[in-house]
Every structure is written in C-alpha cells, then in structure tokens.
Design an enzyme around this catalytic site. Structure first.
Site, mmCIF file in Angstrom:
data_model
loop_
_atom_site.group_PDB
_atom_site.id
_atom_site.type_symbol
_atom_site.label_atom_id
_atom_site.label_comp_id
_atom_site.label_asym_id
_atom_site.label_seq_id
_atom_site.Cartn_x
_atom_site.Cartn_y
_atom_site.Cartn_z
ATOM 1 N N GLU A 18 -50.391 47.993 71.701
ATOM 2 C CA GLU A 18 -49.766 49.175 71.220
ATOM 3 C C GLU A 18 -48.975 49.959 72.286
ATOM 4 O O GLU A 18 -48.627 50.958 71.942
ATOM 5 C CB GLU A 18 -50.772 49.980 70.486
ATOM 6 N N SER A 138 -52.487 50.550 64.475
ATOM 7 C CA SER A 138 -51.030 50.524 64.120
ATOM 8 C C SER A 138 -50.944 49.137 62.890
ATOM 9 O O SER A 138 -49.806 48.649 63.111
ATOM 10 C CB SER A 138 -49.930 50.182 65.332
ATOM 11 N N TYR A 203 -43.474 52.211 61.619
ATOM 12 C CA TYR A 203 -42.753 52.600 62.714
ATOM 13 C C TYR A 203 -41.011 52.191 62.472
ATOM 14 O O TYR A 203 -40.341 52.602 63.215
ATOM 15 C CB TYR A 203 -43.133 51.948 63.859
ATOM 16 N N ARG A 242 -57.519 61.375 62.956
ATOM 17 C CA ARG A 242 -57.009 61.281 61.448
ATOM 18 C C ARG A 242 -57.768 60.142 60.758
ATOM 19 O O ARG A 242 -58.335 59.337 61.392
ATOM 20 C CB ARG A 242 -55.516 60.473 61.507
ATOM 21 N N ASP A 244 -58.167 57.729 57.719
ATOM 22 C CA ASP A 244 -57.228 57.223 56.751
ATOM 23 C C ASP A 244 -58.006 56.646 55.550
ATOM 24 O O ASP A 244 -59.333 56.063 55.678
ATOM 25 C CB ASP A 244 -56.717 55.763 57.205
ATOM 26 N N GLU A 257 -60.776 53.819 58.069
ATOM 27 C CA GLU A 257 -60.862 54.037 59.504
ATOM 28 C C GLU A 257 -60.652 55.368 60.209
ATOM 29 O O GLU A 257 -60.130 56.282 59.438
ATOM 30 C CB GLU A 257 -59.998 52.937 60.229
ATOM 31 N N ASN A 259 -58.842 57.430 63.372
ATOM 32 C CA ASN A 259 -58.126 57.048 64.534
ATOM 33 C C ASN A 259 -58.096 58.474 65.654
ATOM 34 O O ASN A 259 -57.885 59.457 65.116
ATOM 35 C CB ASN A 259 -56.698 57.082 64.011
ATOM 36 N N GLY A 263 -50.943 59.027 66.417
ATOM 37 C CA GLY A 263 -49.600 58.784 66.944
ATOM 38 C C GLY A 263 -48.871 60.196 67.221
ATOM 39 O O GLY A 263 -49.105 60.978 66.382
#
Length: 298
Positions: A18, A138, A203, A242, A244, A257, A259, A263
């Site tokens: 990443e 990602s 992205y 974050r 998810d 998950e 994070n 990002g």
C-alpha cells in the site's frame, strides 16, 4: 504546547503493498501541516537503519503516522517509536497488531458478542464465500467466490492459503463508521456501480457513490454506532479509526474489519465523514495531532 513549539515527524511511504496509497495520504497531510503552519519533516521508513538515525537526530515531539499496510498498521512502527520514546498518532502497537490480523480481530470481537461473519476452512466451505488476506488493507487480494469454477481459479492465484481468511459472504449494504478521538462521525454508505468496494472502486473509479449520512432508521443508526464504539473501546483504540460493516438484507450489521490508520486521500472516507459535521481536512489533521499529544502521556 503551542503550534510553534511542536515538531512533527510525518511518516509516509514504507515498504508495504500500500506504499502508493500511503504516499497519497502523506502528501495530503503534508499540505495540511504546511497550511496549519506546523514545524515538520517528512520521513520514509523504507530504509529502517537510516530512518532510525534520522528521526532520533530530529527529536520530534510527535510522529504523525500516515503509513498503510505492513510496517505501518501492524504495530511494527508503533513499537519502534515507543522504544525510541517518541509519541505518535493512532493506536498503540498491541492494538495495531491485533487489528491488522483480521482473523484475530474477529475472534476477540466475537467474545464480546459483536456480530462478525462466520469463518470457514476448505473442509466446511459453503459458497458463496469471501477469501481475503489476513493482513492486507485497501481490499488488496480479496476475492468473492460464487461457484466451484471460481474457487479453482482463486486457489490457483493464492500462493499461501494460510495467509488467507475465508468467511461467509453476506450480501447487503456496505457501511463504514469513522471514529475520531472516541467520537463517532456520521455513517457512510458506499455504493459501487459494479462488484464490491475493491481497490479499483476505492481509489480509481469516479463512479463509486458515498452517501453521508447513510440513509438508515434512527434505531439502526444508533445500533451501528453503538457496535462501532464498542469495537473502539474493547480493542483499546486511539485517535482516528474506521470500522467497516456489512448490513445484511434483514438489517443485521456485521463487523468486517477495523482500520487503525484510515486513508486521508481525496477518495477517503474519514475526511468525508468529518466534513459532514463541519470538520475540514486541516481541522481533522489538527484534531488527530491534539488527540495524540493529549492522550499519550509518558
């Protein structure tokens, strides 16, 4: 401590898959630090030895970690900074290591009765199923396997199945909950034109829609916020994270998950959620810095 006296080491790049996303996040944070008038220097820990010498001689008050993936989110850099007695943004090395391992995260959360998708192995596999690396972000290397032909193809692509988590595929709405210094930000629903929220849709595509706040009933919104905040607290998270979530067709949320270094690119979800409640990108960077300086006391 006034802004003028705070020296920040901004860490981005690194050696994970990443790296490219980390550089985008880092550049965005770098521009914010310039606008905010902080004293800072950029460090790329791709060369561990040089990095240690340089950061020790710089003597920062805080390291702002904008590294994604291995070496950034897995506790390695956090443990190193603790050893060097340098404060840093985000979760500590233990929480980072746990959250990077999706299987371990799910195990811990399920002991607290947080709903997570069922785990499979090849012996008890039920299709459709999701194959995802235990320790990548990602959505790199994630496969949704719907039939036996696809299963053969995916097994041929995967080099080491031990590095993978296999779990039930839950069809539903993709949601994400950002939490900043212990406060829940508005839930975002992610709608892709095709497929799931993979690397392309995250992205590259400009067709992915982000609904903020997500159209949910008050009860459901409260339930999802409560689950997300419990994840934050049970795993001893700090700073900005974050969570998810997939919301099944019968409106049951499942945590996919956590994070620990979300990002901060122009496509990223944390800044979108913050913007909805009036927190600009620069203000978000400042709040992450203030949270780290206030929370991580020697």
């Amino acid at each position: 401590m006034s802004k003028k006296n705070i020296k920040i080491a901004l860490l981005y790049g690194g050696f994970s898959k990443e790296r490219e996303i980390s550089i985008k996040t880092g550049k965005a944070v770098e521009n914010a630090l310039k606008r905010l008038d902080y004293i800072f220097k950029v460090f790329d820990p791709i060369n561990r030895e040089n990095f240690i010498k340089e950061i020790v001689s710089y003597k920062p008050d805080l390291a702002f970690i904008a590294l994604h993936g291995k070496g950034g989110e897995d506790g390695q850099i956090q443990a190193l900074l603790e050893f060097l007695n340098i404060k840093y943004t985000g979760c500590d090395f233990k929480t980072s290591a746990i959250c990077m391992d999706k299987k371990l995260t799910k195990k811990i959360l399920s002991t607290y009765n947080i709903p997570v998708p069922k785990d499979y192995n090849l012996e008890n596999l039920k299709l459709p199923a999701v194959f995802k690396p235990k320790e990548e972000g990602s959505s790199i290397g994630v496969y949704i396997v719907k039939d036996k032909n696809q299963l053969k193809e995916v097994l041929n692509k995967i080099e080491n199945l031990d590095d993978y988590l296999i779990e039930e595929y839950i069809e539903g709405r993709e949601l994400t909950v950002s939490i900043l210094n212990g406060k829940v930000l508005p839930i975002i629903e992610i709608k892709t034109q095709s497929g799931f929220y993979d690397f392309e849709n995250k992205y590259i595509s400009n067709e992915t829609q982000y609904l903020c706040p997500a159209p949910l009933t008050k009860n459901l919104e409260e339930k999802i916020n409560d689950i997300s905040l419990k994840c934050y607290n049970y795993l001893n998270c700090k700073g900005a994270i974050r969570v998810d979530i997939i919301l099944s067709k019968d409106n049951n949320p499942f945590v996919l998950e956590i994070n620990t270094i979300p990002g901060m690119t122009d496509h990223s979800l944390l800044p979108k959620a913050a913007a909805y409640v009036g927190i600009s990108f620069d203000n978000l960077v400042e709040k992450i810095i203030e949270g780290a300086l206030n929370e991580k006391k020697d």
